[in-house]
Design a protein around this motif. Structure first.
Motif, short mmCIF file in Angstrom:
data_model
loop_
_atom_site.label_atom_id
_atom_site.label_comp_id
_atom_site.label_asym_id
_atom_site.label_seq_id
_atom_site.Cartn_x
_atom_site.Cartn_y
_atom_site.Cartn_z
N LEU A 187 9.29 -7.38 -11.43
CA LEU A 187 9.72 -6.91 -10.12
C LEU A 187 10.14 -8.13 -9.32
O LEU A 187 9.45 -9.15 -9.37
CB LEU A 187 8.57 -6.22 -9.37
CG LEU A 187 8.21 -4.81 -9.74
CD1 LEU A 187 6.98 -4.35 -8.97
CD2 LEU A 187 9.36 -3.86 -9.46
N PRO A 188 11.22 -8.03 -8.57
CA PRO A 188 11.60 -9.18 -7.74
C PRO A 188 10.56 -9.40 -6.64
O PRO A 188 9.96 -8.45 -6.15
CB PRO A 188 12.95 -8.77 -7.15
CG PRO A 188 13.18 -7.35 -7.48
CD PRO A 188 12.16 -6.93 -8.49
N GLY A 212 0.82 -1.21 0.00
CA GLY A 212 0.00 0.00 0.00
C GLY A 212 0.85 1.26 0.00
O GLY A 212 0.57 2.21 -0.73
N ARG A 213 1.89 1.25 0.81
CA ARG A 213 2.79 2.42 0.87
C ARG A 213 3.56 2.58 -0.44
O ARG A 213 3.70 3.68 -0.95
CB ARG A 213 3.76 2.27 2.05
CG ARG A 213 4.75 3.38 2.17
CD ARG A 213 4.09 4.68 2.66
NE ARG A 213 5.10 5.73 2.71
CZ ARG A 213 4.96 6.93 2.17
NH1 ARG A 213 3.84 7.25 1.56
NH2 ARG A 213 5.91 7.82 2.25
N LEU A 214 4.02 1.45 -0.99
CA LEU A 214 4.74 1.50 -2.26
C LEU A 214 3.82 2.03 -3.36
O LEU A 214 4.22 2.86 -4.17
CB LEU A 214 5.26 0.11 -2.62
CG LEU A 214 6.10 -0.01 -3.89
CD1 LEU A 214 7.35 0.87 -3.80
CD2 LEU A 214 6.48 -1.46 -4.13
N PRO A 217 11.75 -3.29 -0.17
CA PRO A 217 12.87 -2.41 0.18
C PRO A 217 12.69 -1.06 -0.53
O PRO A 217 11.95 -0.96 -1.51
CB PRO A 217 14.09 -3.16 -0.37
CG PRO A 217 13.55 -3.96 -1.51
CD PRO A 217 12.13 -4.32 -1.13
N PRO A 218 13.37 -0.03 -0.09
CA PRO A 218 13.23 1.29 -0.71
C PRO A 218 13.54 1.29 -2.22
O PRO A 218 12.93 2.04 -2.97
CB PRO A 218 14.23 2.16 0.05
CG PRO A 218 14.43 1.46 1.35
CD PRO A 218 14.25 0.00 1.09
N GLU A 219 14.47 0.43 -2.65
CA GLU A 219 14.83 0.43 -4.07
C GLU A 219 13.70 -0.10 -4.97
O GLU A 219 13.76 0.05 -6.19
CB GLU A 219 16.13 -0.33 -4.33
CG GLU A 219 16.17 -1.74 -3.84
CD GLU A 219 16.67 -1.87 -2.38
OE1 GLU A 219 16.91 -3.01 -2.00
OE2 GLU A 219 16.81 -0.87 -1.67
N ALA A 220 12.67 -0.69 -4.40
CA ALA A 220 11.53 -1.15 -5.20
C ALA A 220 10.84 0.04 -5.88
O ALA A 220 10.37 -0.08 -7.02
CB ALA A 220 10.54 -1.92 -4.33
N ALA A 221 10.79 1.17 -5.20
CA ALA A 221 10.18 2.37 -5.79
C ALA A 221 10.97 2.81 -7.02
O ALA A 221 10.37 3.20 -8.03
CB ALA A 221 10.10 3.49 -4.76
N GLU A 222 12.28 2.72 -6.95
CA GLU A 222 13.11 3.10 -8.10
C GLU A 222 12.87 2.15 -9.28
O GLU A 222 12.76 2.57 -10.42
CB GLU A 222 14.58 3.09 -7.71
CG GLU A 222 15.49 3.55 -8.81
CD GLU A 222 16.96 3.58 -8.39
OE1 GLU A 222 17.78 3.94 -9.24
OE2 GLU A 222 17.28 3.26 -7.23
N ARG A 223 12.77 0.86 -8.99
CA ARG A 223 12.53 -0.12 -10.05
C ARG A 223 11.17 0.15 -10.70
O ARG A 223 11.03 0.06 -11.91
CB ARG A 223 12.57 -1.54 -9.50
CG ARG A 223 12.19 -2.52 -10.56
CD ARG A 223 12.97 -3.77 -10.70
NE ARG A 223 14.33 -3.88 -10.36
CZ ARG A 223 15.26 -4.24 -11.23
NH1 ARG A 223 14.96 -4.44 -12.49
NH2 ARG A 223 16.50 -4.40 -10.84
#
Length: 128
Positions: A26-27, A4-6, A39-45
């Motif tokens: 997406l992993p 939800g946050r992502l 993880p935070p890098e999911a937003a970048e992906r």
């Protein structure tokens, strides 16, 4: 972070995030008490995925984009060829519409300049 946050920070629906996970774009995230935790890098992906979509890549092409170098290069070369052709087509469309705005002919198809331009577009391109 939760799905939800992502979804909130990327402005991408959670259903799209789950879809991309199922299709390997997406992993898969770790799970905590059964909930996905990103993880935070999911937003970048996700930003990269959205940018690729906006650039006209299909989901299959995006998958290739994330593969090893030789497969990625083959997809990119094919996509660049496609984009160059679309640019030519868009240039022709712009010329046609610009001329149509200025043309005084009742029927644009009767316009000699229009007919000449159409014939030029149909002719094979000269070899480089």
């Amino acid at each position: 972070m939760t799905i939800g946050r992502l979804a909130e920070i990327t402005k991408v629906p959670a259903s799209a995030i789950r879809y991309w996970e199922r299709h390997g774009l997406l992993p898969a995230p770790e799970r905590e008490s059964g909930q996905r935790r990103y993880p935070p890098e999911a937003a970048e992906r996700i930003t990269v995925l959205r940018t690729c979509q906006q650039a006209g890549l299909s989901l299959a092409e995006i998958g290739e984009f994330q593969r090893e170098q030789p497969r990625r290069e083959a997809m990119i070369r094919a996509k660049l060829t496609e984009i160059r052709q679309r640019m030519v087509d868009l240039d022709h469309a712009q010329q046609l519409l610009t001329h149509a705005l200025r043309c005084g002919e009742e029927d644009i198809v009767d316009c000699p300049k229009f007919r000449q331009q159409m014939a030029a577009w149909q002719a094979p391109a000269p070899a480089p």
